[in-house]
Design a protein around this motif. Structure first.
Motif, PDB file in Angstrom:
ATOM      1  N   THR A  26       0.865  -1.192   0.061  1.00 38.76           N
ATOM      2  CA  THR A  26      -0.042  -0.110   0.012  1.00 38.76           C
ATOM      3  C   THR A  26       0.804   1.193   0.008  1.00 38.76           C
ATOM      4  OG1 THR A  26      -1.629  -1.191   1.154  1.00 38.76           O
ATOM      5  CG2 THR A  26      -1.865   1.124   1.148  1.00 38.76           C
ATOM      6  N   LEU A  43       7.310   1.681 -14.563  1.00 35.27           N
ATOM      7  CA  LEU A  43       6.806   2.895 -14.544  1.00 35.27           C
ATOM      8  C   LEU A  43       8.188   3.942 -15.095  1.00 35.27           C
ATOM      9  CD1 LEU A  43       4.975   3.232 -11.359  1.00 35.27           C
ATOM     10  CD2 LEU A  43       4.077   3.585 -13.406  1.00 35.27           C
ATOM     11  N   MET A  73      11.625   0.538  -3.326  1.00 35.43           N
ATOM     12  CA  MET A  73      10.219   0.120  -3.598  1.00 35.43           C
ATOM     13  C   MET A  73      10.088  -1.282  -3.245  1.00 35.43           C
ATOM     14  SD  MET A  73       8.136   2.745  -3.744  1.00 35.43           S
ATOM     15  CE  MET A  73       8.987   4.374  -3.833  1.00 35.43           C
ATOM     16  N   ILE A  79      -5.124   0.946  -5.520  1.00 33.34           N
ATOM     17  CA  ILE A  79      -4.309   0.039  -4.889  1.00 33.34           C
ATOM     18  C   ILE A  79      -4.321  -1.290  -5.202  1.00 33.34           C
ATOM     19  CG2 ILE A  79      -3.200  -0.338  -2.456  1.00 33.34           C
ATOM     20  CD1 ILE A  79      -3.060   2.596  -2.767  1.00 33.34           C
ATOM     21  N   VAL A  84      -6.545   9.521   0.527  1.00 34.59           N
ATOM     22  CA  VAL A  84      -5.014   9.331  -0.111  1.00 34.59           C
ATOM     23  C   VAL A  84      -5.188   7.879  -0.542  1.00 34.59           C
ATOM     24  CG1 VAL A  84      -2.697   8.710   0.402  1.00 34.59           C
ATOM     25  CG2 VAL A  84      -3.678  10.796   1.038  1.00 34.59           C
ATOM     26  N   LEU A  85      -5.957   6.907  -0.054  1.00 37.29           N
ATOM     27  CA  LEU A  85      -6.123   5.621  -0.761  1.00 37.29           C
ATOM     28  C   LEU A  85      -7.017   5.706  -1.944  1.00 37.29           C
ATOM     29  CD1 LEU A  85      -6.423   3.184   2.433  1.00 37.29           C
ATOM     30  CD2 LEU A  85      -4.309   3.752   0.967  1.00 37.29           C
ATOM     31  N   TYR A 107       3.341  13.516  -8.215  1.00 39.97           N
ATOM     32  CA  TYR A 107       4.037  12.338  -8.456  1.00 39.97           C
ATOM     33  C   TYR A 107       5.031  12.786  -9.729  1.00 39.97           C
ATOM     34  CZ  TYR A 107       5.546   7.916 -10.181  1.00 39.97           C
ATOM     35  OH  TYR A 107       6.199   6.905 -10.979  1.00 39.97           O
ATOM     36  N   TRP A 144      -4.738  -4.222  -3.859  1.00 42.03           N
ATOM     37  CA  TRP A 144      -5.864  -5.101  -3.035  1.00 42.03           C
ATOM     38  C   TRP A 144      -7.275  -4.407  -3.242  1.00 42.03           C
ATOM     39  CZ3 TRP A 144      -8.206  -1.480   0.285  1.00 42.03           C
ATOM     40  CH2 TRP A 144      -7.221  -0.795   0.834  1.00 42.03           C
ATOM     41  N   MET A 145      -7.430  -3.251  -4.036  1.00 38.77           N
ATOM     42  CA  MET A 145      -8.947  -2.698  -4.388  1.00 38.77           C
ATOM     43  C   MET A 145      -9.096  -3.512  -5.747  1.00 38.77           C
ATOM     44  SD  MET A 145      -8.573   1.281  -3.615  1.00 38.77           S
ATOM     45  CE  MET A 145      -8.260   1.702  -1.900  1.00 38.77           C
ATOM     46  N   ILE A 161     -14.484  -2.835  -0.310  1.00 43.74           N
ATOM     47  CA  ILE A 161     -13.636  -1.990  -0.098  1.00 43.74           C
ATOM     48  C   ILE A 161     -14.565  -0.492   0.412  1.00 43.74           C
ATOM     49  CG2 ILE A 161     -12.355  -0.330  -1.736  1.00 43.74           C
ATOM     50  CD1 ILE A 161     -11.140  -3.158  -1.680  1.00 43.74           C
ATOM     51  N   VAL A 166       2.430  13.349  -1.194  1.00 44.99           N
ATOM     52  CA  VAL A 166       1.484  12.666  -1.343  1.00 44.99           C
ATOM     53  C   VAL A 166       0.094  13.256  -0.936  1.00 44.99           C
ATOM     54  CG1 VAL A 166       0.243  10.400   0.099  1.00 44.99           C
ATOM     55  CG2 VAL A 166       2.751  10.375  -0.542  1.00 44.99           C
ATOM     56  N   LEU A 185      -9.597  -8.748  -5.046  1.00 40.38           N
ATOM     57  CA  LEU A 185     -10.423  -8.834  -3.687  1.00 40.38           C
ATOM     58  C   LEU A 185      -9.867 -10.002  -2.896  1.00 40.38           C
ATOM     59  CD1 LEU A 185     -13.946  -7.365  -4.221  1.00 40.38           C
ATOM     60  CD2 LEU A 185     -11.775  -6.169  -3.254  1.00 40.38           C
ATOM     61  N   ASN A 207      -7.132   8.155  -3.750  1.00 42.00           N
ATOM     62  CA  ASN A 207      -6.511   9.005  -4.985  1.00 42.00           C
ATOM     63  C   ASN A 207      -7.207  10.256  -5.124  1.00 42.00           C
ATOM     64  OD1 ASN A 207      -4.253   9.797  -6.417  1.00 42.00           O
ATOM     65  ND2 ASN A 207      -5.111   9.011  -8.196  1.00 42.00           N
ATOM     66  N   MET A 263      12.357  11.035  -5.978  1.00 37.30           N
ATOM     67  CA  MET A 263      12.451  10.167  -7.270  1.00 37.30           C
ATOM     68  C   MET A 263      12.986  10.968  -8.496  1.00 37.30           C
ATOM     69  SD  MET A 263       8.719   8.208  -6.980  1.00 37.30           S
ATOM     70  CE  MET A 263       8.392   7.307  -5.243  1.00 37.30           C
ATOM     71  N   TYR A 307      -3.297   3.791  -8.556  1.00 34.50           N
ATOM     72  CA  TYR A 307      -4.687   3.778  -7.985  1.00 34.50           C
ATOM     73  C   TYR A 307      -5.398   2.926  -9.112  1.00 34.50           C
ATOM     74  CZ  TYR A 307      -9.488   4.451  -6.986  1.00 34.50           C
ATOM     75  OH  TYR A 307     -10.970   4.492  -6.590  1.00 34.50           O
ATOM     76  N   ILE A 336       7.360  11.755  -6.217  1.00 30.86           N
ATOM     77  CA  ILE A 336       8.005  12.306  -4.991  1.00 30.86           C
ATOM     78  C   ILE A 336       9.071  13.105  -5.404  1.00 30.86           C
ATOM     79  CG2 ILE A 336       8.251  12.014  -2.750  1.00 30.86           C
ATOM     80  CD1 ILE A 336       5.540  10.947  -3.166  1.00 30.86           C
ATOM     81  N   LEU A 370      -8.069  -9.572   0.431  1.00 32.85           N
ATOM     82  CA  LEU A 370      -9.024  -9.311   1.588  1.00 32.85           C
ATOM     83  C   LEU A 370      -9.449 -10.686   2.194  1.00 32.85           C
ATOM     84  CD1 LEU A 370     -10.929  -6.452   0.628  1.00 32.85           C
ATOM     85  CD2 LEU A 370      -8.537  -6.306   1.721  1.00 32.85           C
ATOM     86  N   VAL A 397       0.803   4.044  -3.246  1.00 29.71           N
ATOM     87  CA  VAL A 397       0.598   5.388  -2.610  1.00 29.71           C
ATOM     88  C   VAL A 397       1.750   6.418  -3.195  1.00 29.71           C
ATOM     89  CG1 VAL A 397       0.512   7.204  -0.944  1.00 29.71           C
ATOM     90  CG2 VAL A 397      -0.905   5.122  -1.095  1.00 29.71           C
ATOM     91  N   LEU A 398       2.981   5.877  -2.924  1.00 26.50           N
ATOM     92  CA  LEU A 398       4.247   6.454  -3.389  1.00 26.50           C
ATOM     93  C   LEU A 398       4.339   6.382  -4.803  1.00 26.50           C
ATOM     94  CD1 LEU A 398       6.731   5.468  -0.876  1.00 26.50           C
ATOM     95  CD2 LEU A 398       5.599   7.489  -1.007  1.00 26.50           C
ATOM     96  N   LEU A 399       3.909   5.500  -5.546  1.00 23.25           N
ATOM     97  CA  LEU A 399       3.970   5.232  -7.153  1.00 23.25           C
ATOM     98  C   LEU A 399       2.827   6.260  -7.729  1.00 23.25           C
ATOM     99  CD1 LEU A 399       5.518   1.916  -7.523  1.00 23.25           C
ATOM    100  CD2 LEU A 399       6.750   4.203  -7.408  1.00 23.25           C
ATOM    101  N   ASN A 400       1.782   6.478  -6.745  1.00 26.52           N
ATOM    102  CA  ASN A 400       0.452   7.138  -7.425  1.00 26.52           C
ATOM    103  C   ASN A 400      -0.119   6.155  -8.209  1.00 26.52           C
ATOM    104  OD1 ASN A 400      -1.045   9.560  -7.512  1.00 26.52           O
ATOM    105  ND2 ASN A 400      -0.290  10.306  -9.454  1.00 26.52           N
ATOM    106  N   LEU A 407     -16.347   1.665  -6.428  1.00 30.68           N
ATOM    107  CA  LEU A 407     -15.595   0.564  -5.862  1.00 30.68           C
ATOM    108  C   LEU A 407     -16.563  -0.555  -5.213  1.00 30.68           C
ATOM    109  CD1 LEU A 407     -12.866   2.667  -4.025  1.00 30.68           C
ATOM    110  CD2 LEU A 407     -12.532   1.026  -5.726  1.00 30.68           C
TER     111      LEU A 407
END
Lengths: 209, 209, 209
Positions: A46, A112, A122, A57, B50-51, C55, A59-60, B118, C50, A63, B53, C60, A55, C57, A66, A50-53, B114
């Motif tokens: 996660t 990327l 990463m 994530i 943030v999650l 992006y 696990w969304m 989620i 963030v 599923l 986006n 990077m 979306y 960051i 989860l 987030v750092l790599l932008n 979503l």
């Protein structure tokens, strides 16, 4: 299901068990134990996404993460004495997971177009970030900052190998297998030979113990 | 101002007071107390945005959050003995806030298309994430991992109801009111009847106490 | 290299040394010390980027941050006794860094058209966020919540001055220099005159000690 996915899900089971036991040691309630299981499994990826932008994530989108964590946690709750017996053997799938998650983190970042230094970071975050957040949420200093084990360092070495082999020109699949196997081996050899990272002390700098 | 906004801002006042008292218990300075007030109020929604986006984060668009928290904190600083007297009654608006924030988190995620799992997780994060960050910043294990109360579990149940009523085909407004009322009721009934979550222990698994 | 970049990199060196010493005090291993060095330097700006959905960051894009921190940490590991001797003087470049990072955070947010309140908050997060994460990862309550020093408050004041001078219509470069100098001066004067933030206590509200 690819081999990577299979190992990925196996790693999730092992990390979820580790999360529940971490909660049990601190006598948390069932909600706390579930959160620790989720955070141990999903936290590193996660932070990476987030750092790599990225979306959604990971696990969304899939599923099954989860559900695997939920089912693993519930089984562990009810069969905790049986699961406890397999704990001493979990360092093996844990070491596999370490390799797989480092590889996944590196691949996602390389796709990327990010430079090798960032990809390796990463990879390490993907592999060890979840355990760090779990320790912080348990009000403990992260274990991997103190236990002097060759853990994150194995991921770093594997990341180095990944880009070395790329430059040498090996084909992708061989590089992937080599990276995971290398991290796995370093981890197991370091446990077997009791290799340790040095400590840092304010009076003497690096110290072996 | 809609009813949701009204309840939202009321929840912010209550959460800000909780943040300042959390700081006061640890004898923090005024800056630490302000940060805890902000984090308790805005932390959960910030993680969610943030999650998901979502930019700008909700408090960047509606600056009234920042000002309400600042004013509430300053009043609490100067009238702390008076505010202390109302603390025993704050569990009621706190339970309303819990319901409202779960609803807001679910709505925001559902609007992005979503899946229900989620959305429910985002609802729970919105409602309890701020308190968790506050506890971590206070160097304490998150209270909701240990106190065995039906708190986050009430949000989970409310999230389940939300999607159940959707499938049944009720109209949106009734679903929203029912979800918040359901979470509120579970919370109050569980306090009144002293209902508890089980603990997880490494030797016996789930335990009532 | 501009003056801002030069001060920026100098601040990174000082923050990295602070991170390593923080790790050494807790007898962490070399990996933990490296993480603390990176987190102290990059944590605040990372939270900012963030939250602002920036992006890549900042670290990077400009890899020199990563290398400066690595080299500073390694030198500190091996020459820790020598570095220790300069610690008492580091509050001066630390105060410069505080000013520079506040300015950078404000500038980045203002360039996105965000309102002054948000820009000032982003300035403070850039300047003090890294130290906060470092303390959390060290299992300590953040120092700046407890030590009653005029630290984050100096950033807040500097942020106020920035927008005041903007409204007055000064030219950009003079505003930038004034902001950094103002934060630096407040910090140094408050240390010299031993100025303290009040504490918050649950029985008496604000207290001087």
């Amino acid at each position: 299901m690819t081999a990577i996915e299979w190992f990925d899900y196996t790693g999730v089971v092992v990390f979820a068990i580790a999360g529940v036991f971490s909660a049990a040691e601190r006598r948390m309630d069932a909600f706390g134990a579930l959160v620790l299981a989720y955070v141990t499994c999903l936290g590193g990826g996660t932070i990476r996404d987030v750092l790599l932008n990225q979306y959604p994530i990971f696990w969304m989108k899939d599923l099954s993460y989860l559900w695997i964590i939920l089912i693993t946690s519930l089984i562990t709750f009810f069969l905790i004495r049986d699961v406890k017996k397999i704990l001493p053997y979990l360092f093996i799938p844990d070491a596999v997971g370490l390799g797989i998650y480092t590889l996944i983190g590196i691949q996602k970042s390389a796709a990327l177009g990010l430079p090798p230094e960032i990809c390796v970071i990463m990879g390490v975050i993907t592999a060890v970030g979840g355990g760090m957040i779990r320790d912080v949420l348990s009000n403990q200093p992260p274990l991997i900052f103190h236990n002097q084990e060759i853990y994150a360092t194995a991921c770093l070495a594997g990341g180095g190998l990944f880009f070395l082999l790329h430059r040498v020109g090996w084909n992708d699949q061989v590089i992937h297998i080599s990276t995971v196997a290398f991290i796995f081996m370093i981890r197991l050899v370091s446990i077997r030979m009791n290799l340790k990272m040095p400590r840092v002390t304010a009076d003497k700098g690096l110290k072996r113990k």
